[in-house]
Design a protein around this motif. Sequence first.
Motif, PDB file in Angstrom:
ATOM      1  N   ARG A 127       0.844  -1.182   0.000  1.00 26.99           N
ATOM      2  CA  ARG A 127       0.000   0.000   0.000  1.00 26.99           C
ATOM      3  C   ARG A 127       0.892   1.249   0.000  1.00 26.99           C
ATOM      4  N   TYR A 133      -8.550   4.100   1.891  1.00 28.52           N
ATOM      5  CA  TYR A 133      -9.501   3.093   1.428  1.00 28.52           C
ATOM      6  C   TYR A 133     -10.857   3.727   1.123  1.00 28.52           C
ATOM      7  N   PRO A 143      -8.668  -4.132   0.113  1.00 31.13           N
ATOM      8  CA  PRO A 143      -8.231  -4.986  -1.011  1.00 31.13           C
ATOM      9  C   PRO A 143      -7.725  -6.353  -0.576  1.00 31.13           C
ATOM     10  N   PHE A 183      -6.814   2.554  -8.624  1.00 31.57           N
ATOM     11  CA  PHE A 183      -7.122   3.644  -7.689  1.00 31.57           C
ATOM     12  C   PHE A 183      -8.188   4.530  -8.310  1.00 31.57           C
ATOM     13  N   ASN A 254      -1.926  -0.894  -4.648  1.00 36.12           N
ATOM     14  CA  ASN A 254      -3.042  -1.819  -4.467  1.00 36.12           C
ATOM     15  C   ASN A 254      -2.690  -3.145  -5.127  1.00 36.12           C
ATOM     16  N   HIS A 296     -10.805  -0.595  -5.405  1.00 33.30           N
ATOM     17  CA  HIS A 296      -9.814   0.418  -5.720  1.00 33.30           C
ATOM     18  C   HIS A 296      -9.520   1.307  -4.514  1.00 33.30           C
ATOM     19  N   ILE A 297      -8.287   1.758  -4.442  1.00 36.29           N
ATOM     20  CA  ILE A 297      -7.841   2.639  -3.367  1.00 36.29           C
ATOM     21  C   ILE A 297      -7.966   4.098  -3.818  1.00 36.29           C
TER      22      ILE A 297
END
Length: 443
Positions: A127, A133, A143, A183, A254, A296-297
């Motif tokens: 990460r 998040y 994730p 993301f 991610n 997705h971040i």
Amino acid sequence: MRRICLTLPTNRACAEAITAIGEEAAYAAGHFDVEVHLLILDSSAAPVFAAHAAVVRELPAVPGVVVHHFDEAVQRDFLRQVIHRAGPAKPDLMLDLMLPAALSYGACTNRAFLIAAALGCESVHRRDSDSRYQTVDGVPVFPVHHELTSIGSRAADAVGGVTRSTLDARYADRPVTMVGASFVGELSVDIGDILERDRDVYLDMVGLWAPAEWSAERKRELAEESFLGAGAEVFTRDDSTLTVVDPMRVDMCNISFHRVHESVPLPPATDTIGSDYFLMHLVESAALPGVLHNRHIVNYYTGERRTPQGFIAYQTRFVKFVLSMLYLNHVYDRMAQAGESLLDDQYRVRASVVAGFVRESTGLDRSENVARLDSLDRSYCRLGDRYAQFADVLAARRERLLAEAQQDTEDFALLIEAWEPMVAAARLTRPRSVQRQPDRGSR
């Protein structure tokens, strides 16, 4: 019980990110039969490190979660032990490549790979400190849920844990080697201001990372989809695909890897964005199975990039990325041609083959990069203001930047050749400083 490494490399204040990844570690341990080694590799200045240490101490003690918070002194000590055991030809250079004085996206992740091996972890889950998040009704969407559902499994056995499979049946016996998503939020590369100022200039600049022989139309198409991630896609329900993952669909904030990171490291280039994306391309070229999911971040920019010094540093990283592609595009092309021959009969990557491609690329004519710099100079001048001032900085460093791009590639070849012995040495080495959360219960 298998061990996994959930890692957060950082060189900036990120208390919220540490708290959040602590929650993800707890989720992983609570929902899967794993021991989670939460590894925070912290290159921050002493006051920031101390603040992070206080946050780490406040993380709730969770059965099955072990927290490691290492400053650069601890990391350097560990690396020295590993390098001494591995006995590479140039030990001082190896240490510099693993822990350089300048920022290196690849090197910080390579350190996580080695420490994960030392801790006995089967997979690494990475990460970033400048991301957060997504949430649904206030609950974070982690994730690691999809990662631990599939990573390391035989592809045929992973089918039941995904929404669909598009994987060729002949790859069914191969291990799921990479699980990732992308993301949402701001561009992964901080050049959005260029897009707002002049779209044509933006597309010209971003298109420079494509192979020089591509048509103008194809370069423009690549530029149109680069650095966007999943755009504005908002998570509502899980969706996942077992496939050979397209590197354009995932991001290093991610991602998780199984085995492949123990065969080949990431490029250790300094001050170069994108230097940590190599394994995504390798996994695709070798047709190793992966899972693409939609947790997705959220990406965001830190204030440091908005300072005059931060602006120059980031634009330099972008330029060095563009120059690195002379060499990397060649390697990617060679890996794509090699395809499944990149693997041995145990589906492990033949590191010597990859190293050969990298070393081969260092003999390329630099004229393509000279043309890239000429194009960048014109673009920065056209943008005006601070960009035109940066063009002057670029001109003064021109020859040095050309040389650094080639040297970075030569260093990468050396590191690949030394990597598997270093991973083996890491398995025999224990980092001297380990913080363990007390186990307040049994699983």
